[in-house]
Every structure is written in structure tokens, then in C-alpha cells.
Design a protein around this motif. Structure first.
Motif, PDB file in Angstrom:
ATOM      1  N   GLN A 236      18.638  -2.279 -16.697  1.00  0.00           N
ATOM      2  CA  GLN A 236      19.866  -2.683 -17.360  1.00  0.00           C
ATOM      3  C   GLN A 236      20.548  -1.463 -17.942  1.00  0.00           C
ATOM      4  O   GLN A 236      19.911  -0.601 -18.543  1.00  0.00           O
ATOM      5  CB  GLN A 236      19.567  -3.680 -18.477  1.00  0.00           C
ATOM      6  N   SER A 243      21.605  -9.639 -21.062  1.00  0.00           N
ATOM      7  CA  SER A 243      20.738  -9.537 -19.900  1.00  0.00           C
ATOM      8  C   SER A 243      21.011 -10.696 -18.963  1.00  0.00           C
ATOM      9  O   SER A 243      21.540 -11.726 -19.355  1.00  0.00           O
ATOM     10  CB  SER A 243      19.258  -9.545 -20.322  1.00  0.00           C
ATOM     11  N   ASP A 251      16.698  -8.482 -14.465  1.00  0.00           N
ATOM     12  CA  ASP A 251      16.879  -7.217 -15.154  1.00  0.00           C
ATOM     13  C   ASP A 251      15.709  -6.958 -16.101  1.00  0.00           C
ATOM     14  O   ASP A 251      14.966  -7.861 -16.483  1.00  0.00           O
ATOM     15  CB  ASP A 251      18.243  -7.144 -15.861  1.00  0.00           C
TER      16      ASP A 251
END
Length: 319
Positions: A236, A243, A251
Motif C-alpha cells: 500500500q 486499505s 493490500d
């Protein structure tokens, strides 16, 4: 007529048993990823204690670093790229206002015992409650024999020595703590299914899974030891505030959060519900089919730009 009745009864019984088995697996899956509540990690492992993370700038490592800091743990970052570690340290401190200590260590040299005693020496004044071992590499080669002996040795050392010896060195300290402690060894889905082109790391990751599960049983009264076998994890961006996940990848932040939710409840997990679904789907097919699928459709893209065997980090295959 009697034979037909016997066959019909047998078929019905086998079908009922298969359906019951599938139902139980599905209920277990729901309980693991959706129903069961997470422990309060601060209460279980100690408020404001320290979590040590190896390869913290890797995809999975950075996810654990941010998630543990978010839960109030101070962080020890252990890796070899000091500039990237310092950038990660600054981001963690800025976002979560916890203490961060950095240690420079190259796990390609982790076959020497002083490598581990030096790490312990640098944290001897800290109450380390959680150890997360995310370091790993994939020995990527279309044919196993094309890898040099040195690259094979590096792959084996990085993938296995760190998990085993770091665990062994920290266990005496963790056993003396008042609170519970935890050790997480990150493996990979190729621990469950071998992947052509990654023969060495497939064996090494399977070793890490088996070792961790056995150790988890030995120390279950005092230490939560868990192995994780993710499928696809992407890093990320530090500028991102939320997220997310796709049906093929998760992620790093979501993966780490889901994995920590299961800590203390199980000794082995895929980490995220998407990975659990993928892993379960893979297991429904014969090994020969899976090997052919990986060889023909997945691995070729990793070889297109590679003219000679090389070592790549596991995170580069997951991002």
C-alpha cells in the motif's frame, strides 16, 4: 435388486459424508475469518511493549509494522536497507506516535549464530512481546539446475535459518515474560502447493510451515506461534489512507490486520479471507493440474524479462 439397493445406500452415505465434510470446512472458514473475535493484543501481550519485525520494508513486513504500531506496540525494524528502513520509521512515528528502533542485518548471512546474538544484544533492554519473521526470497529459475549453488544456498538460508534460529533465540526470553508472547512466521501459498520455477523456495516454505506448527503445539501454553501462507499481497502506498482488496490480491494493511485478528486462535492460516478462499479452491484440483497451471499460465510472465537465474524477494511476486 439387493445389489442395486446396496449401491444406492452406499452412494447416499458417501454423498452425505462428503456434504457434511464440506459444510464443516465452510463453517470453520467462516468462523476463522468472520465470526471469531480478535484478542485485545495490548492486554494479551502487554501494553506498549515491543514488536520486532524482520524485512520490514517488504510487502508483508510493512503491513505488520503499521498494524502493530496502530495497536500501540513500539516497533523494532530489522533489515539491510537502512535508507528504506529510516523512511518507514519516520512514517510509523508520524502516523502512530510510537517508539521505533532500527537494526541493520542482512539475513543472507544468517547461517552464523553471532548474527542472532547481535540482534538480541541490541534489544536486550526492550520488552519484546511479538516477533514477526517476514524475511524470505524466491529462487526464481525456469529449471532448478540452472541456479548456482550459491544462489540455492542463499535461498535456503534466508527462508529457513531466520525462522528457526530467530525463534530459538527469542524463546527463552519470551517464556520468562509475565504476559503471553507471540511469534509469526510468514511463509507462502507455495508451502501448500509446489510451484514449478520456484522449486527451492517451495520446499523451504513448506519446511517453515511444518516447523512453525510443531513449535506452536510445544509452546501453546505461553506463546502464540503462528505460520501464515498468503497468496497475493500488494504494498500500500504510504499516502493512501484506506486499505482495500481485490479478488486476486490483498493490500498489505488489510492482510496484516486480518492475520493479527487470528493470532492466538490458530497455528496456521492463509491470513486473509480472500487467500483462504483461493487456497481452498486450489486444493480441490489434482496436483498435476495445479503444477501445469502454474507452469503454463502464471510463471512465464516472471521469466519474460529474465535472461539468467536470479534471486528475487518473495514480496516482488506478491505485489
Amino acid at each position: 435388486m439387493r445389489v442395486d439397493l446396496i449401491l444406492s445406500t452406499l452412494t447416499s452415505t458417501v454423498g452425505a459424508i462428503s456434504l457434511l465434510s464440506m459444510s464443516l470446512r465452510f463453517v470453520r472458514y467462516l468462523r476463522k475469518f468472520f465470526i471469531r473475535e480478535s484478542y485485545d493484543h495490548g492486554l494479551r501481550y502487554g501494553q506498549h511493549t515491543w514488536a520486532l519485525i524482520t524485512a520490514p520494508t517488504s510487502t508483508t513486513g510493512s503491513g505488520f509494522a503499521f498494524q502493530l504500531a496502530k495497536r500501540g506496540f513500539n516497533i523494532v525494524l530489522v533489515g539491510r536497507d537502512i535508507e528504506r528502513i529510516h523512511r518507514l520509521r519516520d512514517a510509523i512515528v508520524l502516523n502512530h506516535l510510537v517508539k521505533v528502533r532500527t537494526i541493520v542485518a542482512d539475513f543472507r548471512k544468517s547461517f552464523h549464530l553471532p548474527f542472532y546474538t547481535d540482534i538480541l544484544r541490541q534489544v536486550e533492554d526492550l520488552d519484546v512481546s511479538i516477533v514477526v519473521n517476514t524475511v524470505g526470497c524466491a529462487g526464481l529459475s525456469e529449471k532448478f539446475h540452472l541456479m548456482t549453488a550459491e544462489k540455492i544456498r542463499e535461498c535456503l538460508v534466508v527462508n529457513t535459518f531466520g525462522a528457526v534460529l530467530l525463534t530459538q533465540q527469542f524463546l527463552p526470553r519470551l517464556l520468562q515474560r509475565f504476559h503471553h508472547s507471540a511469534i509469526i512466521n510468514v511463509s507462502s501459498e507455495n508451502a501448500n502447493q509446489p510451484i514449478p520455477g520456484m522449486a527451492v523456495s517451495s520446499g523451504a516454505k513448506a519446511f517453515v510451515k511444518q516447523f512453525t506448527m510443531a513449535a506452536a503445539h510445544e509452546y501453546r501454553e505461553k506463546i502464540d506461534i503462528m505460520t501464515v501462507q498468503p497468496v497475493g499481497v500488494k504494498k500500500q502506498n504510504l499516502a493512501e489512507t484506506e486499505s482495500g482488496s481485490k479478488l486476486t490480491t490483498v493490500d498489505a494493511d488489510a492482510f496484516a490486520s486480518s492475520t493479527l485478528r487470528q493470532l492466538g486462535h490458530t497455528c496456521s492460516t492463509s491470513g486473509h479471507w480472500i487467500h483462504g478462499l483461493q487456497s481452498g479452491f486450489f486444493r480441490t484440483f489434482p496436483d498435476e493440474w495445479k503444477l501445469t497451471f502454474w507452469e503454463k499460465f502464471i510463471m512465464p510472465k516472471y521469466f519474460e524479462s529474465v535472461r539468467e537465474p536470479r534471486l528475487v524477494t518473495a514480496s516482488s511476486l506478491q505485489s
